[in-house]
Design an enzyme around this catalytic site. Structure first.
Site, PDB file in Angstrom:
ATOM      1  N   LYS A 166      -5.101  -5.839  -4.192  1.00 43.97           N
ATOM      2  CA  LYS A 166      -5.835  -6.452  -3.083  1.00 43.97           C
ATOM      3  C   LYS A 166      -7.098  -5.655  -2.807  1.00 43.97           C
ATOM      4  O   LYS A 166      -7.245  -4.512  -3.243  1.00 43.97           O
ATOM      5  CB  LYS A 166      -4.963  -6.549  -1.830  1.00 43.97           C
ATOM      6  CG  LYS A 166      -4.613  -5.235  -1.158  1.00 43.97           C
ATOM      7  CD  LYS A 166      -3.730  -5.510   0.049  1.00 43.97           C
ATOM      8  CE  LYS A 166      -3.378  -4.239   0.811  1.00 43.97           C
ATOM      9  NZ  LYS A 166      -4.541  -3.634   1.489  1.00 43.97           N
ATOM     10  N   CYS A 189      -2.907  -3.172   7.247  1.00 45.88           N
ATOM     11  CA  CYS A 189      -2.752  -4.040   6.073  1.00 45.88           C
ATOM     12  C   CYS A 189      -1.442  -4.825   6.077  1.00 45.88           C
ATOM     13  O   CYS A 189      -1.410  -5.974   5.640  1.00 45.88           O
ATOM     14  CB  CYS A 189      -2.876  -3.208   4.796  1.00 45.88           C
ATOM     15  SG  CYS A 189      -4.547  -2.576   4.527  1.00 45.88           S
ATOM     16  N   ASP A 232       0.788  -1.247   0.000  1.00 47.86           N
ATOM     17  CA  ASP A 232       0.000   0.000   0.000  1.00 47.86           C
ATOM     18  C   ASP A 232       0.815   1.290   0.000  1.00 47.86           C
ATOM     19  O   ASP A 232       0.332   2.321   0.493  1.00 47.86           O
ATOM     20  CB  ASP A 232      -0.964   0.023   1.197  1.00 47.86           C
ATOM     21  CG  ASP A 232      -2.126  -0.942   1.026  1.00 47.86           C
ATOM     22  OD1 ASP A 232      -2.316  -1.454  -0.087  1.00 47.86           O
ATOM     23  OD2 ASP A 232      -2.839  -1.182   2.023  1.00 47.86           O
TER      24      ASP A 232
END
Length: 222
Positions: A132, A165, A23
């Site tokens: 994702k 995450c 991310d």
């Protein structure tokens, strides 16, 4: 490679290792991304970029694949359950997943500026990309298949948010049988500091190991 780590020193087979960068994308790290537009100070999320930019070329040079694991949803959001959509738009009136931003992009949408790797990080043509749709990168994605096909069993984790995450993906990786190493300074979070402290403690206590980029680079072949 001999690697100084906690809770103990490691011997890592670089031929069976990959680095997963979670991310490090515009919506989480850029000053005009989704989080910043909602009033979040994203400086802590962007902070790992400089250390990553130093570490990733050395890892690639040692034959370690780089996997960019970015949140990138379907434009129609058809695969997102209500619970996931609710978390990011709890009152139903805020800017949630897939909604437009002032800059014209759509929040966390695959193929958009929002899902692209943030400026300041160099993406190599040989790097791999996996989209994702949850906190964990293993649910409903090809991440496990990609890693199995790379014949790796040790994963170095970097990215944001370390307590969300990154941790969720690391925990699932450990449960799937991968050996997991969290590289602390290659991770960041917009959460309070105690969240990072708890994450580091739990990784060492329950799932794997932690190290730093300095120790990582010191262990790599010249």
């Amino acid at each position: 490679m001999e690697l100084a780590a906690l809770p103990q020193r490691l011997t890592v087979d670089l031929a069976r290792t990959a680095v997963v960068v979670v991310d490090m994308q515009n919506d989480f790290c850029a000053p005009d991304g989704w989080l910043a537009s909602s009033g979040v100070d994203v400086s802590a999320a962007a902070a790992p970029a400089a250390a990553l930019e130093r570490a990733l070329p050395r890892l690639r040079g040692s034959g370690v694949p780089v996997v960019w694991l970015n949140w990138g949803n379907r434009p129609d959001r058809a695969n997102l359950p209500p619970g996931v959509r609710h978390v990011y738009d709890p009152d139903g009136a805020s800017t949630g997943i897939g909604d437009p931003l002032p800059n014209g992009s759509h929040v966390l949408e695959l193929g958009s500026w929002s899902a692209a790797v943030v400026d300041g990080l160099t993406v190599d043509p040989g790097d791999l990309h996996v989209a994702k749709y949850r906190m964990s990168g293993f649910w409903d994605t090809p991440l496990d298949s990609v890693l199995r096909n790379l014949r790796v069993d040790t994963l170095l984790f970097a990215g944001v948010n370390v307590d969300q995450c990154v941790l969720a993906t690391l925990v699932d990786a450990a449960c799937l049988g991968y050996d997991v190493v969290l590289v602390e300074d290659l991770c960041g979070t917009t959460s309070p500091e105690f969240c990072t402290e708890a994450t580091v403690y739990n990784v060492r206590q329950c799932f794997g190991f932690t190290t730093t980029s300095a120790e990582l680079l010191a262990g790599l072949p010249a």
